[in-house]
Design a protein around this motif. Structure first.
Motif: not given
Ligand code: UTP
Length: 409
Positions: A339-340, A349-350, A352-366
């Motif tokens: 949303x911009x 909200x556009x 189509x994709x208009x940018x990037x988000x940053x996420x950490x994931x629970x799978x990377x805790x394993x």
């Protein structure tokens, strides 16, 4: 943060566009903007500078041993008695990850407040709590519940639980905490403005849940209660079994730091992450990291060698979580529709994709947990995810599975 401080910081970071409309704002809006700038977590710069390598190249990936359905069935009574005892002794708490935005489902507000009923209301939260009530009844105890929300849905989530009398749970046994927010950037890596007085911020993924729990002071509460194991689960699976005594017991008996509920993959290329050994350490690799050869590889019994698909239901040993809490886990960059603020001053909200988000994931805790027990469950009985409105993993498919399991809709 003062205007001067914000200006200096943003100029250093190359993000001065966030102050573009400052002169037009009233005092309240200026404060909103400066507070938001002060709260930005700059971890995303690291992610942009060193993107996570998702190719799997150069790593030694091997299948991992787990408890198959048959093995679980053979030792069910033994596991169950250990699990029931741990729950009765107050050693197990449940943590619901409900900070996501549920964009694919396309509803405003918390996903758990979605009504999946047909002839009468049945909310996702409510359906999940029915399971927890069964466990409590069986054990003659109450498993404390911690619910992660985000700035985007916290107030609505808390209000919903209050309105529904905590779905029969004692209020003292339900605690809410908020996860952190991360900024979203455009394709030139500039932080997007959602409004003239607000940068685009979104929940920073489900990987930071333990740090958020700690920051909210709730690990103290857990320790006071003598909790040793945390059962993390996703809001979207309406057949979710929470604090399942057999699973709890199996994880404890196995002496590992983490148990992971898994389902046998429906077909070799199914789009689920699978448990494996990655350079000798347990890890989850995503479907796109598996070569065709690995996806089709069979074990000595003729089963798929990489068949344990994860369903976001893990039991984590709390002492190990504390040990690894400050360890960095990868930040994933995901392209999304963000949303911009548009040229006409409206927020939209556009298409189509208009940018990037940053996420950490629970799978990377394993991997940092160091040891994991894959614990196989029956897909038809325990896995009914709701990601979309229709089609695969949808409200429709989940309703079918609920009916098959005798839930009246
Ligand atoms: P998903 O990856 O399905 O994300 O989350 P989502 O936000 O719910 O849905 P989409 O992708 O926008 O359609 C899996 C689980 O992790 C939680 C979700 O609430 C869900 O229980 N989650 C996800 C968080 O708690 N925080 C996040 O930042 C992301």
């Amino acid at each position: 943060m003062t205007f001067e401080q914000a200006k200096k910081l943003l100029e250093e970071k190359g993000q001065a566009q966030l102050l573009r409309f400052y002169d037009e704002l009233d005092e309240t809006q200026r404060k909103t903007l400066l507070d938001a700038i002060g709260n930005i977590s700059w971890d995303f710069e690291t992610a942009l500078a060193n993107p996570v390598d998702l190719s799997g190249k150069g790593r030694d990936i091997q299948p991992i041993d787990g408890l198959s359905l048959e093995q679980v069935a053979e030792r069910k009574a033994e596991f169950e008695s250990v699990g029931v005892k741990a729950i009765q002794d107050g050693k197990v708490a449940a943590v619901l990850l409900a900070g996501g935005m549920g964009t694919r489902l396309g509803v405003d507000g918390p996903k758990g407040a979605y009504d999946i009923g047909v002839t009468k209301p049945l909310y996702i939260f409510e359906q999940q709590m029915r399971n927890l009530a069964e466990v409590n009844e069986k054990c003659g105890a109450i498993v404390p519940l911690y619910i992660m929300t985000s700035d985007k849905n916290h107030a609505q989530t808390v209000a919903f639980w209050q309105e529904h009398n905590y779905f029969g749970y004692p209020e003292t046994e339900v605690k809410f905490f908020k996860q952190d927010m991360a900024p979203a950037v455009d394709y030139n890596d500039k932080i997007i403005l959602e409004r003239k007085d607000l940068p685009a911020l979104s929940p920073n993924g489900n990987g930071g849940w333990f740090v958020s729990l700690m920051n909210a002071g709730l690990t103290e509460d857990l320790k006071k209660r003598g909790v040793e194991w945390l059962n993390i689960y996703a809001v979207d699976n309406v057949l979710q079994r929470i604090a399942d005594p057999v699973f709890v017991g199996a994880t404890i008996v196995s002496g590992v730091n983490c148990g992971a509920k898994v389902v046998g993959k429906a077909e070799p290329r199914e789009k689920v992450g699978v448990l494996c050994l990655d350079d000798g350490q347990p890890n989850i690799i995503e479907y796109y990291e598996l070569t065709d050869e690995m996806a089709n590889q069979k074990d000595a019994n003729g089963n798929l060698a990489y068949r344990y698909g994860v369903i976001l239901n893990y039991l984590f040993r709390m002492s190990k979580l504390e040990e690894i809490a400050r360890q960095r886990i990868p930040i994933h960059i995901v392209e999304k529709k963000i949303e911009c603020l548009c040229e006409d001053g409206e927020t939209r909200k556009p298409d189509k994709e208009n940018g990037k988000k940053f996420e950490t994931l629970v799978v990377d805790l394993i991997k940092p947990m160091g040891s994991v027990l894959p614990f196989e469950v029956e897909r038809e009985k325990e896995f009914a995810p709701i990601k979309n409105k229709t089609g695969v993993d949808s409200v429709e498919s989940a309703r079918e599975l609920l009916k098959k399991n005798g839930v009246e809709l």
